[in-house]
Write a protein that holds these residues in place. Structure first.
Motif, PDB file in Angstrom:
ATOM      1  N   PRO A   1      54.545  -5.762 -17.539  1.00 11.40           N
ATOM      2  CA  PRO A   1      53.629  -7.134 -18.130  1.00 11.40           C
ATOM      3  C   PRO A   1      52.342  -6.962 -18.642  1.00 11.40           C
ATOM      4  O   PRO A   1      51.149  -6.117 -18.281  1.00 11.40           O
ATOM      5  CB  PRO A   1      53.729  -7.649 -16.753  1.00 11.40           C
ATOM      6  N   ILE A   2      52.231  -7.366 -19.681  1.00 15.47           N
ATOM      7  CA  ILE A   2      50.601  -7.459 -20.265  1.00 15.47           C
ATOM      8  C   ILE A   2      50.160  -9.006 -20.369  1.00 15.47           C
ATOM      9  O   ILE A   2      50.961 -10.210 -20.073  1.00 15.47           O
ATOM     10  CB  ILE A   2      50.887  -6.820 -21.994  1.00 15.47           C
TER      11      ILE A   2
ATOM     12  N   VAL B   1      50.273 -20.855 -15.745  1.00 14.81           N
ATOM     13  CA  VAL B   1      50.079 -19.636 -15.810  1.00 14.81           C
ATOM     14  C   VAL B   1      51.488 -18.942 -16.528  1.00 14.81           C
ATOM     15  O   VAL B   1      52.805 -20.234 -15.999  1.00 14.81           O
ATOM     16  CB  VAL B   1      50.368 -18.513 -14.236  1.00 14.81           C
ATOM     17  N   ALA B   2      52.231 -19.316 -17.231  1.00 13.17           N
ATOM     18  CA  ALA B   2      53.679 -18.904 -18.054  1.00 13.17           C
ATOM     19  C   ALA B   2      53.937 -17.047 -17.920  1.00 13.17           C
ATOM     20  O   ALA B   2      53.161 -16.639 -17.668  1.00 13.17           O
ATOM     21  CB  ALA B   2      53.376 -19.461 -19.465  1.00 13.17           C
ATOM     22  N   GLU B   3      55.424 -17.466 -17.042  1.00 13.22           N
ATOM     23  CA  GLU B   3      55.342 -15.823 -17.507  1.00 13.22           C
ATOM     24  C   GLU B   3      56.456 -15.355 -18.287  1.00 13.22           C
ATOM     25  O   GLU B   3      57.617 -16.500 -17.941  1.00 13.22           O
ATOM     26  CB  GLU B   3      56.122 -15.574 -16.450  1.00 13.22           C
TER      27      GLU B   3
ATOM     28  N   PRO C   1      66.055 -13.948 -23.116  1.00 12.33           N
ATOM     29  CA  PRO C   1      65.767 -15.099 -22.600  1.00 12.33           C
ATOM     30  C   PRO C   1      66.558 -15.851 -21.565  1.00 12.33           C
ATOM     31  O   PRO C   1      67.821 -15.186 -21.259  1.00 12.33           O
ATOM     32  CB  PRO C   1      67.158 -15.524 -23.952  1.00 12.33           C
ATOM     33  N   GLY C   2      66.354 -16.831 -21.452  1.00 10.75           N
ATOM     34  CA  GLY C   2      66.535 -18.250 -19.953  1.00 10.75           C
ATOM     35  C   GLY C   2      66.703 -17.584 -18.431  1.00 10.75           C
ATOM     36  O   GLY C   2      66.509 -18.383 -17.572  1.00 10.75           O
ATOM     37  N   VAL C   3      65.139 -16.401 -18.622  1.00  8.40           N
ATOM     38  CA  VAL C   3      64.381 -15.740 -17.528  1.00  8.40           C
ATOM     39  C   VAL C   3      63.627 -17.357 -16.750  1.00  8.40           C
ATOM     40  O   VAL C   3      63.941 -17.676 -15.632  1.00  8.40           O
ATOM     41  CB  VAL C   3      64.218 -14.604 -16.997  1.00  8.40           C
TER      42      VAL C   3
ATOM     43  N   GLN D   1      58.188  -7.840 -25.217  1.00  8.56           N
ATOM     44  CA  GLN D   1      57.970  -7.705 -23.955  1.00  8.56           C
ATOM     45  C   GLN D   1      57.706  -8.868 -22.800  1.00  8.56           C
ATOM     46  O   GLN D   1      58.411  -9.754 -23.042  1.00  8.56           O
ATOM     47  CB  GLN D   1      56.186  -7.473 -24.479  1.00  8.56           C
ATOM     48  N   HIS D   2      57.204  -8.628 -21.440  1.00 10.73           N
ATOM     49  CA  HIS D   2      57.168  -9.504 -20.312  1.00 10.73           C
ATOM     50  C   HIS D   2      55.572  -9.401 -20.471  1.00 10.73           C
ATOM     51  O   HIS D   2      54.906  -8.508 -20.184  1.00 10.73           O
ATOM     52  CB  HIS D   2      57.662  -8.903 -19.174  1.00 10.73           C
ATOM     53  N   ALA D   3      55.220 -10.901 -20.802  1.00 10.70           N
ATOM     54  CA  ALA D   3      53.899 -11.304 -20.553  1.00 10.70           C
ATOM     55  C   ALA D   3      53.724 -12.418 -19.457  1.00 10.70           C
ATOM     56  O   ALA D   3      54.392 -12.912 -19.548  1.00 10.70           O
ATOM     57  CB  ALA D   3      53.744 -11.544 -22.014  1.00 10.70           C
TER      58      ALA D   3
END
Length: 178
Positions: free
Chosen positions: A25-26, A101-103, A108-110, A118-120
């Motif tokens: 994650p970034i 905090v947003a992940e 899409p949809g998680v 990416q996962h950020a």
């Protein structure tokens, strides 16, 4: 304390960033720029207008990566200046606290937040801006909307990747009925 040279040395090439984005994650910061009245009540929300990678026009919040050895406060100031101009005069507190905090996930949809690259993880802040602003970099426009206008479904429809959901969370955090 890191110097500018230290940060430049730690900056990733496009190829290296692509490799890292596929593995970890970034960390990002997101800022909702606001104008406040003499009593501190929010009366305007700033939204950027940009052309997306797919060629569509989209409204966005100020956002960007946190650099290696960079304080969160400094990352916020850097991105606000980059997107709103050098004399925007953001009022970032000495010890900023995110409203959420947003992940963001590439799938899409998680969550309500999606970034196909990416996962950020984004620390999200509401930042009063006191100076003159103008769209910078690749932004076409900076619109200052009332909280009521910003909460509209029309504005949310112009925002991709979950920025509309973040905007609505910020407005709810500020006490604006949606």
């Amino acid at each position: 304390m890191a110097t500018e040279l230290d940060r430049q040395h730690a900056w990733l090439t496009h190829e290296e960033l692509g490799e890292v984005r596929g593995r970890v994650p970034i960390l990002y910061v997101v800022a909702v720029p606001v104008r406040v009245d003499a009593n501190g009540a929010v009366n305007r929300v700033g939204l950027l207008l940009r052309v997306s990678d797919t060629g569509t026009m989209e409204r966005e919040l100020v956002a960007g990566r946190v650099l290696y050895h960079e304080r969160i406060r400094d990352a916020l100031l850097r991105h606000l200046e980059k997107d709103l101009g050098a004399v925007a005069l953001p009022q970032v507190p000495a010890s900023p606290t995110p409203f959420t905090v947003a992940e963001f996930f590439p799938t899409p949809g998680v969550t309500a937040f999606h970034d196909p690259r990416q996962h950020a993880v984004a620390l999200c802040f509401i930042v009063p801006v006191a100076g003159d602003t103008a769209p910078q970099q690749d932004s076409l426009e900076l619109a200052w909307l009332t909280p009521h206008e910003a909460a509209s479904t029309d504005v949310a429809a112009e925002m991709a990747g979950g920025h509309g959901a973040l905007l609505r969370q910020a407005l709810a955090h500020l006490g604006h009925a949606l």
